[in-house]
Design an enzyme around this catalytic site. Structure first.
Site, mmCIF file in Angstrom:
data_model
loop_
_atom_site.group_PDB
_atom_site.id
_atom_site.type_symbol
_atom_site.label_atom_id
_atom_site.label_comp_id
_atom_site.label_asym_id
_atom_site.label_seq_id
_atom_site.Cartn_x
_atom_site.Cartn_y
_atom_site.Cartn_z
ATOM 1 N N MET A 294 0.256 -3.582 2.936
ATOM 2 C CA MET A 294 0.179 -2.803 4.179
ATOM 3 C C MET A 294 -0.306 -3.714 5.313
ATOM 4 O O MET A 294 -0.814 -3.231 6.323
ATOM 5 C CB MET A 294 -0.755 -1.614 3.994
ATOM 6 C CG MET A 294 -0.212 -0.658 2.922
ATOM 7 S SD MET A 294 -0.777 1.033 3.079
ATOM 8 C CE MET A 294 -2.512 0.823 2.857
ATOM 9 N N ALA B 19 -2.573 -6.728 7.312
ATOM 10 C CA ALA B 19 -3.978 -7.170 7.395
ATOM 11 C C ALA B 19 -4.248 -8.118 6.224
ATOM 12 O O ALA B 19 -5.196 -7.948 5.454
ATOM 13 C CB ALA B 19 -4.942 -5.991 7.399
ATOM 14 N N LEU B 20 -3.387 -9.102 6.110
ATOM 15 C CA LEU B 20 -3.368 -9.937 4.902
ATOM 16 C C LEU B 20 -4.607 -10.827 4.790
ATOM 17 O O LEU B 20 -5.127 -11.321 5.786
ATOM 18 C CB LEU B 20 -2.108 -10.810 4.909
ATOM 19 C CG LEU B 20 -0.781 -10.042 4.961
ATOM 20 C CD1 LEU B 20 0.389 -11.015 4.887
ATOM 21 C CD2 LEU B 20 -0.677 -8.993 3.864
ATOM 22 N N HIS B 21 -5.052 -11.005 3.556
ATOM 23 C CA HIS B 21 -6.170 -11.891 3.251
ATOM 24 C C HIS B 21 -5.788 -12.715 2.024
ATOM 25 O O HIS B 21 -4.666 -12.584 1.503
ATOM 26 C CB HIS B 21 -7.453 -11.085 3.037
ATOM 27 C CG HIS B 21 -7.289 -9.939 2.086
ATOM 28 N ND1 HIS B 21 -7.013 -10.122 0.751
ATOM 29 C CD2 HIS B 21 -7.320 -8.596 2.274
ATOM 30 C CE1 HIS B 21 -6.913 -8.953 0.151
ATOM 31 N NE2 HIS B 21 -7.072 -7.994 1.057
ATOM 32 N N HIS C 247 -3.939 -11.057 -0.932
ATOM 33 C CA HIS C 247 -2.490 -10.900 -0.788
ATOM 34 C C HIS C 247 -1.781 -12.243 -0.979
ATOM 35 O O HIS C 247 -0.736 -12.328 -1.606
ATOM 36 C CB HIS C 247 -2.127 -10.379 0.612
ATOM 37 C CG HIS C 247 -2.675 -9.036 0.928
ATOM 38 N ND1 HIS C 247 -3.666 -8.844 1.868
ATOM 39 C CD2 HIS C 247 -2.367 -7.805 0.457
ATOM 40 C CE1 HIS C 247 -3.941 -7.558 1.959
ATOM 41 N NE2 HIS C 247 -3.172 -6.902 1.113
ATOM 42 N N GLY D 292 -2.088 -6.252 -7.075
ATOM 43 C CA GLY D 292 -3.435 -6.718 -7.403
ATOM 44 C C GLY D 292 -4.128 -5.767 -8.370
ATOM 45 O O GLY D 292 -3.948 -4.558 -8.312
ATOM 46 N N LYS E 280 -7.161 -5.237 -8.231
ATOM 47 C CA LYS E 280 -8.252 -4.565 -7.513
ATOM 48 C C LYS E 280 -7.973 -3.063 -7.430
ATOM 49 O O LYS E 280 -8.862 -2.241 -7.574
ATOM 50 C CB LYS E 280 -8.403 -5.136 -6.110
ATOM 51 C CG LYS E 280 -9.334 -4.262 -5.323
ATOM 52 C CD LYS E 280 -9.710 -4.802 -4.020
ATOM 53 C CE LYS E 280 -10.510 -3.750 -3.300
ATOM 54 N NZ LYS E 280 -9.657 -2.800 -2.607
ATOM 55 N N SER F 111 -10.579 -7.177 0.472
ATOM 56 C CA SER F 111 -9.904 -5.937 0.863
ATOM 57 C C SER F 111 -9.724 -5.947 2.375
ATOM 58 O O SER F 111 -10.591 -6.464 3.099
ATOM 59 C CB SER F 111 -10.769 -4.732 0.472
ATOM 60 O OG SER F 111 -10.341 -3.585 1.179
HETATM 61 O O1 PAF Z 1 -1.859 -1.616 -2.231
HETATM 62 C C1 PAF Z 1 -1.271 -1.421 -1.143
HETATM 63 O O2 PAF Z 1 -1.436 -2.157 -0.174
HETATM 64 C C2 PAF Z 1 -0.357 -0.224 -1.005
HETATM 65 O O3 PAF Z 1 -0.838 0.862 -1.727
HETATM 66 C C3 PAF Z 1 1.105 -0.515 -1.365
HETATM 67 C C4 PAF Z 1 1.249 -0.898 -2.834
HETATM 68 C C5 PAF Z 1 1.626 -1.632 -0.496
HETATM 69 C C6 PAF Z 1 1.966 0.717 -1.117
HETATM 70 O O4 PAF Z 1 1.919 1.105 0.220
#
Ligand code: PAF
Length: 279
Positions: A31, A33-35, A38, A148, A150, A186
């Site tokens: 979704m 906001a990568l860290h 990801h 993940g 997590k 997160s």
């Molecule tokens: O874990 C997430 O970021 C979300 O639940 C996912 C798997 C991208 C689905 O929207």
């Protein structure tokens, strides 16, 4: 160079070209906001696949709280720059109308494993996750999907849905990436105040200590009670749950011969933190 695609039709053209050349395609659903958590998924996908797609879509259907949806960080430019550093081929960033066009009427519900814990605390959340993940697998036609650990319960939901719907994708669960003090990475961590950030790692420390005590023979109940007291004592606002569950079904388990998982959710600074570890 990571290219940005926003339309399913464009994505399909690109993926079909790759597949015609016999390439294996991996997808990392996110979704944004990568860290580093990801990026570790993307790196694993790069190591195991010829082509990697990262999807960035803040899925409205999985937020049971509209405030949480509104506050969810959106950092597209920085995200794409990070994906570029790990050599992701495509950032698929669809608009909500592309994913849920007018008349969209199908929901994927995974019974059982999605019901306790997060499912009970966040009604509708896993229907939203299962629906969007099924759609993302369909849109990307990926051979492998990276998730993940997590979000352990989410991972079990996705594994179940792939088995139940015979989806032609291999789901890969990847280790939780942690900050130096143990806090699970997160996208929500940025919302902690500096004081909250200072206390946040106690969640992991407390469940780690509880798991060690259980392995050493302490009763599940006593170990969990002590973990909850330690978390509250450190200044968390609220412990929502700490539970010892069967690692696959997420049902209560006191069978030490089956893989078990301790899962926890707690509030700090108005931010909901979750974590889990094997026991
Ligand atoms: O874990 C997430 O970021 C979300 O639940 C996912 C798997 C991208 C689905 O929207």
């Amino acid at each position: 160079m990571t290219i940005i695609l926003r339309r399913v039709a464009e994505l399909r053209d690109v993926v079909r070209g790759w597949k015609a050349a016999g390439e294996v395609v991996g997808v990392v659903p996110t979704m944004g906001a990568l860290h580093d958590g990801h990026l570790s998924l993307a790196r694993r996908a790069k190591a195991e696949c010829d082509r990697v797609i990262t999807t960035i879509f803040v899925n409205p259907k999985q937020f049971n709280n509209p405030e949480d949806l509104k506050k969810y960080p959106r950092t597209e430019e920085a995200d794409v720059a990070l994906l570029n550093t790990v050599g992701v081929d495509v950032a698929f960033i669809p608009a909500p109308e592309e994913v849920y066009p007018d008349g969209h009427a199908t929901t994927v519900s995974v019974l059982g494993v999605s019901e306790p814990l997060e499912g009970r605390m966040r009604p509708g959340h896993f229907d939203g996750v299962a629906t969007v993940v099924t759609k993302l697998f369909g849109m990307t036609e990926a051979n492998r999907g990276y998730f993940g650990q997590k979000d352990w319960q989410q991972l079990q939901v996705v594994l179940r849905l792939v088995r139940d719907l015979n989806l032609p994708v291999t789901v890969v669960g990847c280790e939780t990436i942690r900050e130096a003090d143990g806090l699970a990475m997160s996208s929500r961590n940025v919302r902690l105040t500096p004081q909250g950030r200072g206390k946040a790692s106690i969640l992991y420390a407390a469940i780690t200590a509880a798991a060690a005590d259980i392995r050493a023979g302490q009763s599940d109940r006593m170990a969990i009670r002590e973990a909850a007291e330690a978390i509250r004592g450190a200044g968390f606002d609220r412990v929502e749950y700490i539970e010892l569950r069967d690692a696959e079904t997420l049902m209560p388990s006191d069978d030490p011969h089956r893989p078990r998982r301790m899962l926890a959710a707690a509030w700090l600074d108005g931010v909901r933190l979750i974590d889990n570890i094997p026991v």
